[in-house]
Enzyme design. Structure first.
Site, PDB file in Angstrom:
ATOM      1  N   GLU A  80      18.123  55.243  46.882  1.00  0.00           N
ATOM      2  CA  GLU A  80      17.346  54.193  47.297  1.00  0.00           C
ATOM      3  C   GLU A  80      15.815  54.768  47.474  1.00  0.00           C
ATOM      4  O   GLU A  80      14.812  54.146  46.933  1.00  0.00           O
ATOM      5  CB  GLU A  80      17.599  53.455  48.407  1.00  0.00           C
ATOM      6  CG  GLU A  80      18.968  52.654  48.181  1.00  0.00           C
ATOM      7  CD  GLU A  80      18.968  51.812  47.083  1.00  0.00           C
ATOM      8  OE1 GLU A  80      17.964  51.413  46.499  1.00  0.00           O
ATOM      9  OE2 GLU A  80      20.161  51.356  46.495  1.00  0.00           O
ATOM     10  N   HIS A 100      12.648  47.479  40.687  1.00  0.00           N
ATOM     11  CA  HIS A 100      13.327  48.485  41.604  1.00  0.00           C
ATOM     12  C   HIS A 100      14.654  48.528  40.920  1.00  0.00           C
ATOM     13  O   HIS A 100      15.251  49.577  40.698  1.00  0.00           O
ATOM     14  CB  HIS A 100      13.435  47.688  42.987  1.00  0.00           C
ATOM     15  CG  HIS A 100      14.371  48.600  43.898  1.00  0.00           C
ATOM     16  ND1 HIS A 100      13.882  49.687  44.579  1.00  0.00           N
ATOM     17  CD2 HIS A 100      15.853  48.283  44.036  1.00  0.00           C
ATOM     18  CE1 HIS A 100      14.973  50.017  45.568  1.00  0.00           C
ATOM     19  NE2 HIS A 100      16.103  49.429  45.139  1.00  0.00           N
ATOM     20  N   GLU A 101      15.376  47.424  40.467  1.00  0.00           N
ATOM     21  CA  GLU A 101      16.848  47.342  39.886  1.00  0.00           C
ATOM     22  C   GLU A 101      16.668  48.204  38.679  1.00  0.00           C
ATOM     23  O   GLU A 101      17.607  48.743  38.190  1.00  0.00           O
ATOM     24  CB  GLU A 101      17.490  46.039  40.189  1.00  0.00           C
ATOM     25  CG  GLU A 101      17.419  45.177  41.121  1.00  0.00           C
ATOM     26  CD  GLU A 101      17.757  46.124  42.484  1.00  0.00           C
ATOM     27  OE1 GLU A 101      18.650  47.119  42.180  1.00  0.00           O
ATOM     28  OE2 GLU A 101      17.589  45.748  43.548  1.00  0.00           O
ATOM     29  N   GLU A 155      21.669  46.816  41.025  1.00  0.00           N
ATOM     30  CA  GLU A 155      21.209  47.561  40.007  1.00  0.00           C
ATOM     31  C   GLU A 155      22.697  47.603  38.824  1.00  0.00           C
ATOM     32  O   GLU A 155      22.739  48.559  38.237  1.00  0.00           O
ATOM     33  CB  GLU A 155      20.782  48.579  40.330  1.00  0.00           C
ATOM     34  CG  GLU A 155      21.779  49.654  40.877  1.00  0.00           C
ATOM     35  CD  GLU A 155      21.844  49.524  42.520  1.00  0.00           C
ATOM     36  OE1 GLU A 155      21.617  48.590  42.921  1.00  0.00           O
ATOM     37  OE2 GLU A 155      22.053  50.755  42.918  1.00  0.00           O
ATOM     38  N   ASP A 198      27.988  49.752  55.480  1.00  0.00           N
ATOM     39  CA  ASP A 198      27.234  48.199  55.604  1.00  0.00           C
ATOM     40  C   ASP A 198      26.643  48.341  57.044  1.00  0.00           C
ATOM     41  O   ASP A 198      25.575  47.732  57.291  1.00  0.00           O
ATOM     42  CB  ASP A 198      28.051  47.381  55.535  1.00  0.00           C
ATOM     43  CG  ASP A 198      28.392  46.929  54.053  1.00  0.00           C
ATOM     44  OD1 ASP A 198      27.824  47.456  53.068  1.00  0.00           O
ATOM     45  OD2 ASP A 198      29.583  46.131  53.784  1.00  0.00           O
ATOM     46  N   HIS A 210      16.614  52.026  39.020  1.00  0.00           N
ATOM     47  CA  HIS A 210      17.993  52.356  39.233  1.00  0.00           C
ATOM     48  C   HIS A 210      18.600  52.947  38.043  1.00  0.00           C
ATOM     49  O   HIS A 210      19.497  53.630  38.202  1.00  0.00           O
ATOM     50  CB  HIS A 210      18.947  51.421  40.120  1.00  0.00           C
ATOM     51  CG  HIS A 210      18.762  51.419  41.722  1.00  0.00           C
ATOM     52  ND1 HIS A 210      19.039  52.570  42.355  1.00  0.00           N
ATOM     53  CD2 HIS A 210      18.458  50.469  42.319  1.00  0.00           C
ATOM     54  CE1 HIS A 210      18.760  52.208  43.515  1.00  0.00           C
ATOM     55  NE2 HIS A 210      18.666  50.857  43.736  1.00  0.00           N
ATOM     56  N   TYR A 249      15.222  54.018  52.355  1.00  0.00           N
ATOM     57  CA  TYR A 249      14.421  53.405  51.289  1.00  0.00           C
ATOM     58  C   TYR A 249      13.105  54.265  51.555  1.00  0.00           C
ATOM     59  O   TYR A 249      12.363  54.500  50.719  1.00  0.00           O
ATOM     60  CB  TYR A 249      14.311  51.904  51.283  1.00  0.00           C
ATOM     61  CG  TYR A 249      15.515  51.206  50.910  1.00  0.00           C
ATOM     62  CD1 TYR A 249      15.513  50.638  49.655  1.00  0.00           C
ATOM     63  CD2 TYR A 249      16.760  51.282  51.675  1.00  0.00           C
ATOM     64  CE1 TYR A 249      16.607  49.945  49.131  1.00  0.00           C
ATOM     65  CE2 TYR A 249      17.566  50.565  51.244  1.00  0.00           C
ATOM     66  CZ  TYR A 249      17.655  49.940  50.020  1.00  0.00           C
ATOM     67  OH  TYR A 249      18.774  49.314  49.464  1.00  0.00           O
TER      68      TYR A 249
HETATM   69  N1  BES Z   1      21.585  48.745  45.811  1.00  0.00           N
HETATM   70  C1  BES Z   1      20.804  48.182  46.430  1.00  0.00           C
HETATM   71  C2  BES Z   1      21.611  46.997  47.105  1.00  0.00           C
HETATM   72  C3  BES Z   1      22.610  47.585  47.984  1.00  0.00           C
HETATM   73  C4  BES Z   1      22.374  48.618  48.828  1.00  0.00           C
HETATM   74  C5  BES Z   1      23.865  47.065  48.053  1.00  0.00           C
HETATM   75  C6  BES Z   1      23.635  49.108  49.602  1.00  0.00           C
HETATM   76  C7  BES Z   1      24.936  47.361  48.585  1.00  0.00           C
HETATM   77  C8  BES Z   1      24.897  48.575  49.372  1.00  0.00           C
HETATM   78  C9  BES Z   1      19.536  47.470  45.594  1.00  0.00           C
HETATM   79  O1  BES Z   1      19.162  48.319  44.561  1.00  0.00           O
HETATM   80  C10 BES Z   1      18.560  47.094  46.626  1.00  0.00           C
HETATM   81  O2  BES Z   1      17.844  48.080  47.158  1.00  0.00           O
HETATM   82  N2  BES Z   1      18.012  46.084  46.781  1.00  0.00           N
HETATM   83  C11 BES Z   1      16.874  46.008  47.664  1.00  0.00           C
HETATM   84  C12 BES Z   1      15.564  45.736  46.716  1.00  0.00           C
HETATM   85  C13 BES Z   1      14.576  46.013  47.426  1.00  0.00           C
HETATM   86  C14 BES Z   1      14.354  47.472  47.899  1.00  0.00           C
HETATM   87  C15 BES Z   1      13.148  46.292  46.316  1.00  0.00           C
HETATM   88  C16 BES Z   1      17.150  44.480  48.415  1.00  0.00           C
HETATM   89  O3  BES Z   1      18.280  43.879  48.342  1.00  0.00           O
HETATM   90  O4  BES Z   1      16.433  44.128  49.169  1.00  0.00           O
HETATM   91 ZN    ZN Z   2      18.094  49.907  45.420  1.00  0.00          ZN
END
Ligand code: BES
Ligand code: ZN
Length: 595
Positions: free
Chosen positions: A310, A287-288, A263, A367, A291, A375
């Site tokens: 999330e 989703h993005e 995002e 990580d 955010h 989520y």
């Molecule tokens: N912010 C996250 C991606 C992220 C999370 C990067 C933790 C680094 C550390 C992003 O908004 C996200 O949640 N992406 C999901 C999308 C989905 C839930 C619709 C993805 O990457 O799958």
């Molecule tokens: Zn997200």
């Protein structure tokens, strides 16, 4: 004096860095940024130390604006936090400039050779700073509790284009085959939202506030797939209040991008696996975009409260989707999410503390704990509150939440206090404390409901002992991609090789173009020992670096003795193409299966 964020050296008794002026020269041959970062803060009334986060940065010198040298020390690096950089600042100081270079192994950066791009002619560079990788690009107080504004000047080869999570301030020729791109981010952001990409990029207009960037070979497909962005923006503003970031542009990433989306404000990064050719995966775009309110405007105080970013955003994403595509489509997505949550709960059976919404992560790499729990459990909690309060009341609550905490951070405890006050009755009725602080999914969690969902579930009778049904040719042909996800996600594991063979024969699932459905199918098929799925899985894993696919597919390959060696060989072949964060994940999976 205290360090409130377990993943940062930032000390809240020290000056707060308020702005960053970054100048960086992108060196593709050495794979480093040669940079200087000027950090500004309120003028110091007395001399003070300033502790910054760094990882793998080669610090060359620190000075005040008048050129006076600043004393500094770089500590021995800690495995998760990196190395503390301590500046000793004199009274009266308002800014300090740090000259440094990044490392070719900077954890936030991926340097792609031309062969790893769509066009195959130019290199590509991108950053991914969330959660705590920003410190490998810029020395900062790398915690969401310290918001910064920034300006940047990025010096790149003249045939490439630089983009950032900021307003563009134009391009100027710098001579000797170089060009400098200027950027300005006037709204204060948590440092994890700093973002940069450099490559052979073109753009297409999508609406008055949006354009999509991509490599020239991809940009038309991306413009078609993401054409609904302006409708989404207007819908979201109706639900959550004004959009505060002026523009919402999109960058379509190279296939090694490790996430579905990120995002970054003003410039969301999206995986090219969303380009299914049928707009079926645009919930990631929603989703993005969501955010922009939940996460970027109201930000989790640190990784222990990640669900507030999330879970809130999945809730907001599904409200946007419901408004545009109707409640039945959203119920199907929620049903897919629910099964993913069940699998995450099973994965953490021996680490139940990671299934709490509010986590304790001192000494833990964020990580490593990444999962669907924040989520989908977060989403269910908010749905439970919404059902208890009623939608009308909950909508008012949401807007007030955003308005109260905008451009700030929030902890789970603050959320609980706010919700008790503003949604009294509802928080107690759903036992909000159990949702926030206890492991697992509370009994009585909301269940998605829709006629389409019931028809699908009749094919996969849960826990009745009855074998799953093969959809008829007509039924299967009429399934939307999301309906396939529901069906596949609800099959028993292992699903049985007979069923897999029949599915593959009837519907040609191994040749699907929709990467999300393909990956779900391959997961089911590999886990069942359906050998015909091995080659297509290897092909997908050699093309795409999205961790949502890498983790389950490598796990399915590595957990069967028959395919374990192939999983290793495949990884050895693809390793260099994966993002540093994705490598960690796959290596973890392979290590666990060897043990
Ligand atoms: N912010 C996250 C991606 C992220 C999370 C990067 C933790 C680094 C550390 C992003 O908004 C996200 O949640 N992406 C999901 C999308 C989905 C839930 C619709 C993805 O990457 O799958
Ligand atoms: Zn997200």
């Amino acid at each position: 004096m205290a360090r409130p964020d377990p993943h940062s050296y930032a000390d809240d008794g020290q000056p707060a860095v308020r702005r960053l002026d970054l100048r960086a020269r992108v060196d593709f041959s050495a794979q480093v940024l040669h940079a200087q970062a000027t950090l500004s803060f309120d003028p110091l009334s007395t001399s003070a130390s300033l502790d910054l986060d760094t990882r793998d940065l080669a610090v060359e010198g620190v000075s005040l604006p008048d050129g006076t040298a600043v004393r500094y020390t770089v500590d021995r690096p800690e495995p998760i936090l990196g190395a503390r950089l301590r500046l000793e600042l004199p009274a009266g100081a308002m800014a300090a400039t740090i000259r440094y270079a990044t490392s070719p192994t900077a954890s936030a950066l991926q340097w792609l050779a031309p062969a790893q791009t769509a066009g195959k002619r130019h290199p590509f560079l991108f950053s991914q700073c969330q959660a705590i990788h920003g410190r490998s690009v810029v020395p900062l107080q790398d915690t969401p509790r310290r918001r910064i504004r920034y300006r940047a000047e990025i010096d790149v080869p003249a045939d490439l284009c630089a983009v950032m999570s900021a307003a563009s301030m134009g391009r100027r020729d710098a001579g000797s085959g170089r060009a400098v791109f200027g950027f300005d981010m006037p709204q204060p952001i948590p440092p994890y939202l700093l973002a940069l990409a450099v490559g052979d990029l073109e753009s297409r207009e999508l609406g008055p506030r949006s354009r999509v960037w991509a490599e020239p070979d991809v940009v038309e497909r991306a413009a078609w797939e993401f054409a609904s962005v302006d409708d989404m923006l207007r819908t979201a503003e109706g639900l959550f209040g004004p959009y505060e970031w002026d523009r919402f542009d999109i960058l379509t990433m190279p296939p090694s991008f490790p996430y579905g989306g990120m995002e970054n404000p003003r410039l969301a990064f999206l995986t090219p696996t969303l380009l299914a050719g049928d707009r079926s995966l645009v919930n990631v775009l929603a989703h993005e975009l969501a955010h922009s309110w939940t996460g970027n405007l109201v930000t989790n105080a640190d990784a222990e409260h990640f669900w507030l970013n999330e879970g809130m955003t999945v809730f907001a994403e599904r409200r946007i989707q419901e408004a545009l595509e109707g409640p039945d489509v959203t119920a199907l997505h929620a049903a897919v999410g629910r099964r993913a949550l069940d699998r995450a709960m099973a994965r953490f059976a021996d680490r139940p503390e990671l299934t709490r919404l509010r986590t304790q992560l001192a000494g833990v790499d964020p990580d490593e704990t990444f999962s669907e729990v924040p989520y989908e459990k977060g989403y269910l909690f908010l749905r439970a509150l919404e059902e208890a309060a009623g939608r009308a009341r909950f909508d008012i609550f949401l807007k007030k939440y955003i308005d109260t905490f905008r451009f700030g951070t929030i902890t789970s405890e603050e959320f609980a206090a706010f919700t008790r006050r503003e949604l009294s009755g509802a928080f107690e009725a759903v036992d909000g404390d159990a949702w926030l602080f206890a492991p697992g999914v509370p009994r009585g969690a909301p269940e998605p409901r829709a006629a389409r969902l019931e028809a699908l579930m009749a094919l996969v009778p849960p826990a009745s002992g009855e074998a799953p049904h093969l959809p008829s040719a007509g039924q299967g042909a009429a399934f939307s991609p999301t309906e396939w996800q529901v069906y596949l996600g609800n099959l028993p594991r292992p699903a049985g090789t007979d069923l897999c063979r029949a599915l593959d024969d009837r519907f040609g699932l191994s040749a699907l173009r929709n990467a999300d459905v393909l990956a779900s199918w391959l997961d089911v098929a590999l886990t069942a020992g359906h050998d015909a799925a091995v080659a297509p899985a290897e092909r997908l894993l050699a093309e795409v670096g999205r961790m949502k696919y890498l983790r389950p597919l490598y796990l399915a390959l590595a957990s069967r003795p028959e395919t374990r060696a192939r999983a290793r060989a495949l990884y050895d072949r693809c390793r260099d193409r994966y993002h540093p964060i994705a490598r960690q994940v796959v290596e973890g999976v392979l290590r666990d299966q060897d043990a």
